[in-house]
Design a protein around this motif. Sequence first.
Motif, PDB file in Angstrom:
ATOM      1  N   SER A 170      63.514  40.547  24.013  1.00  9.77           N
ATOM      2  CA  SER A 170      63.003  41.853  23.603  1.00  9.77           C
ATOM      3  C   SER A 170      62.886  41.917  22.095  1.00  9.77           C
ATOM      4  CB  SER A 170      63.941  42.972  24.087  1.00  9.77           C
ATOM      5  OG  SER A 170      63.592  44.202  23.490  1.00  9.77           O
ATOM      6  N   SER A 294      63.584  42.689  28.345  1.00  9.33           N
ATOM      7  CA  SER A 294      62.179  43.081  28.427  1.00  9.33           C
ATOM      8  C   SER A 294      61.335  41.882  28.840  1.00  9.33           C
ATOM      9  CB  SER A 294      61.736  43.684  27.091  1.00  9.33           C
ATOM     10  OG  SER A 294      60.487  44.321  27.210  1.00  9.33           O
ATOM     11  N   GLN A 295      60.143  41.736  28.225  1.00 15.50           N
ATOM     12  CA  GLN A 295      59.167  40.797  28.777  1.00 15.50           C
ATOM     13  C   GLN A 295      59.581  39.322  28.685  1.00 15.50           C
ATOM     14  OE1 GLN A 295      57.530  42.462  30.516  1.00 15.50           O
ATOM     15  NE2 GLN A 295      57.556  44.414  29.446  1.00 15.50           N
ATOM     16  N   SER A 329      66.620  47.520  31.833  1.00 16.55           N
ATOM     17  CA  SER A 329      65.232  47.063  31.701  1.00 16.55           C
ATOM     18  C   SER A 329      64.445  48.113  30.938  1.00 16.55           C
ATOM     19  CB  SER A 329      64.608  46.856  33.084  1.00 16.55           C
ATOM     20  OG  SER A 329      63.205  46.852  33.007  1.00 16.55           O
ATOM     21  N   THR A 331      60.847  49.332  29.853  1.00 17.05           N
ATOM     22  CA  THR A 331      59.488  49.119  30.355  1.00 17.05           C
ATOM     23  C   THR A 331      58.450  49.217  29.245  1.00 17.05           C
ATOM     24  OG1 THR A 331      59.368  51.447  30.983  1.00 17.05           O
ATOM     25  CG2 THR A 331      59.993  49.893  32.682  1.00 17.05           C
ATOM     26  N   SER A 456      61.657  54.907  30.466  1.00 20.57           N
ATOM     27  CA  SER A 456      62.471  53.776  30.908  1.00 20.57           C
ATOM     28  C   SER A 456      63.877  54.159  31.336  1.00 20.57           C
ATOM     29  CB  SER A 456      62.565  52.734  29.782  1.00 20.57           C
ATOM     30  OG  SER A 456      61.328  52.143  29.549  1.00 20.57           O
TER      31      SER A 456
END
Length: 894
Positions: A170, A294-295, A329, A331, A456
Amino acid sequence: MSDDPNGRVVRTTCAYCGVGCGVLAERFGDVVSTTGDPDHPANHGRLCAKGIQLGSTLRQDSRLLHPLVDGVEASWDKALARVAHSFRKTIAEHGPDSVAFYVSGQLLTEDYYVANKLMKGAIGSGNIDTNSRLCMATAVAGYKRAFGSDTVPCGYADVEQADLVVLVGSNLAWCHPVLHQRLDASRASGRGPVVVCLDPRPTATSADADLHLSLKPGTDAVLFNGLLNWLNEHDAVHRDYVSKHTTGFAQTLAAAQQMGDPAAVAQVCGLRVADVEALYQLFSKSDRVVTLYSQGVNQSSVGTDKVNAIINVHLATAQLGRPGCGPFSITGQPNAMGGREVGGLASQLAAHMGFEAESVDRVRRFWGFDRIAEKPGYTAVELFDRVAKGDVKALWIMGTNPAVSMPNSGHVREALRQCPLVVLSDCVASTDTAAFAHIQLPAAGWGEKDGTVTNSERMISRQRRFLPTAGACRPDWWIITEVARAMGYAEHFDYTCTADIFREHAALSTFENNGSRDFDLGGLANLSNDAYESLEPLYWPVPDAPRDSAPAAKPHDMFAAGRFFTPDRRARLVPVTRSGIYRDADESFPVLLNSGRLRDQWHTMTRTAEAPKLNQHTPEPMVYLSPLDGRRHGLSDGDIANVRSRCGQARLRVCLSPGMSPGQAFVPMHWSDQFASSALSGSLFSGPVDPLSAQPELKSEPVRVERFEVVRHALVLRRQAQPLAPLVTEADYFARSRFADCEVIFLAFGADRSCWETWAGGHLPDGLQTLSAAQSNRGLLLAALSENVVEGVVLLSKAPVHRQVHRLAGYFAFEPLTVAQRQQLLGGLPSTEVSADGEGEVICACFGTTSDAIDVGIESAGLRSTEALGDALGAGSNCGSCLPELRQRISSKD
């Protein structure tokens, strides 16, 4: 609300990331100002640069204002009838699974709800998926495996209250700036947490962390498996909690023990043993830990296992269900969470219910259809594969740009090209996806829409309308409802406003629930229209009507009693055995490519590119490499390079970044064909998916990076934007950007020509009083002036000239130029009046402060703190998004 709320301050929510910031919007004529809402619990008045510049993105000249059928303007009646007839005919001939919707986290919850109801209810197919599949489907899968429900178990206040925050994959400072500001403020107060950042790439976030572990791509699960093993060996497992509230600990520990000790973990992850042990010590000794991911976790072919490896250590240490802890998490989109609530993912039915027989029957009875979808539909990557194979013959895309954002974008474009019917609802006229649409439907944009979003941390907020609807645009829910009625489902879609839809959504969530499902809005199912209009932000679940005397619920309250939504009410620890990446680098493709966001841009730039201040930080697409890789591949900073993978290629500017790890590269995800000649990050990623979440890998792809031989670099700056075609036809590379006083086009040519001066003069505005040219020490510079006001500039050189863009753009602000400024412009020297901006990149988007100006302030003026830089130059004193970079520049001068 009136169509002309001039001068009214309207409380709404931001259109960007999942933080869900409250915004105060005020309109005066064509000018809209936005500030942070001090009373909104998500941001307490803070906004990032993107949020502050929302008013600058509301241009009408790029809007889709009327329906288009086969490229011709049409009435709503004609367009809706064509859509409804085409979908009915396709279903009649080929069955319900021959049609599909691909929707977006930009939709409001009410839009999402009616789209899902039309597809899964009325049509009876599961074929509705969302671009949120690309960002958070893995988090959903991991939560459901562990908790039996898609429940985020903590919130932003817990991040502030933690003793330790572990950021995994993240870049919080750039991707969720306001949450990073809250974390930063908590640390500055002296009570905030220690921060550890796990990321292969150095970022603004890692620079601010107390410890950065630059682990090898794909090894996150190894690191957390090793942590679980270490916690067990050091008597840091909460045995009582594990015994009472979980299952699967023994099997999960056995899988983790295969990893070995910290030395073995360090070797696999490419880390120092001391750093691995430091993380493990911090985790075990902290009473309150938030792991925020995150991603970098989600966008992985083994992402769900990464998520469960993280959740495993929180369950083993009872680090959830109380303040200051939990696996969190974060978003990516403003309403990704709302889409999860209503069933916007193909793998869900509705209201956090799946496709179990009892859920299908329950939803069918509530909606009143004879039959509904009984199985999951095609997920995003599979959906476009099915379009390419001809299985899906009618596709409705809503509020998203898959021709850019999907992996393997060449394949996606070919699928769209051959699809018999592509319908696109959007507020923007020209996108890469619009080029493939047979029917375009003009949707209302941010500021014109009314409904709810969920952020989120499970907080529902109102997004309120404060602008008149442009042209013939209509809200997405209205468009979907009208199509549903035209298809023969009028009795099931009798909505007159968004409040009607919200009440039905809330009623479905509580229907036959009785505490058996996490998502329950029963207390809001009977809201009046006025109560809906004035609804204050609140966390779900809301099983009972909110009372003023009742204490406000907190996100961590959900699991405070240690009861979960599995059949036995115990959380599951999940053995994790998979790690790594889908395909490693090799001799043919020796560099591992990563992708992600930049600080001031958003998705495919259809909104942020309209705001000049947001374009200044990084005005063209780049590939970021280590200096060592630059030498290995014969590349210098500023060169143009071809980046090739097994599925596609892009042509990008090279930026050699000392912090990048050798063998790794990074490209931003934002640029499309609207803004660059060949910069699609999606074209480079083949997109293998996680088998549990169907989320594609977008963080690791082997590529090779090769120098493109350039004979001339060029910069063209024009006060008035003009068609690109004549200018870029002969260029082998271009990127364009809008600055405050001019349009900027970066160009590179691989072939020489007989007279570059003639070419340059041909691309300056015609009919001006003065055309001046000079051979400067930086190349050939031509400037078109009208009464000493700059109207156009062309700079040509054999060497890269992109770093002069801010210097040259500065001259457009002077009306007229002084004699000295004119001489400095033509002589290739910075003007004394614009030298404060310098020639470097813009670091502070709010004030346009460049790296040169900041460096001069630090070195010459002794501005050795962010406060001093803010007082003198403005940098960092507004939204604070650039503060990590300011601290980096200060520390680099020590």
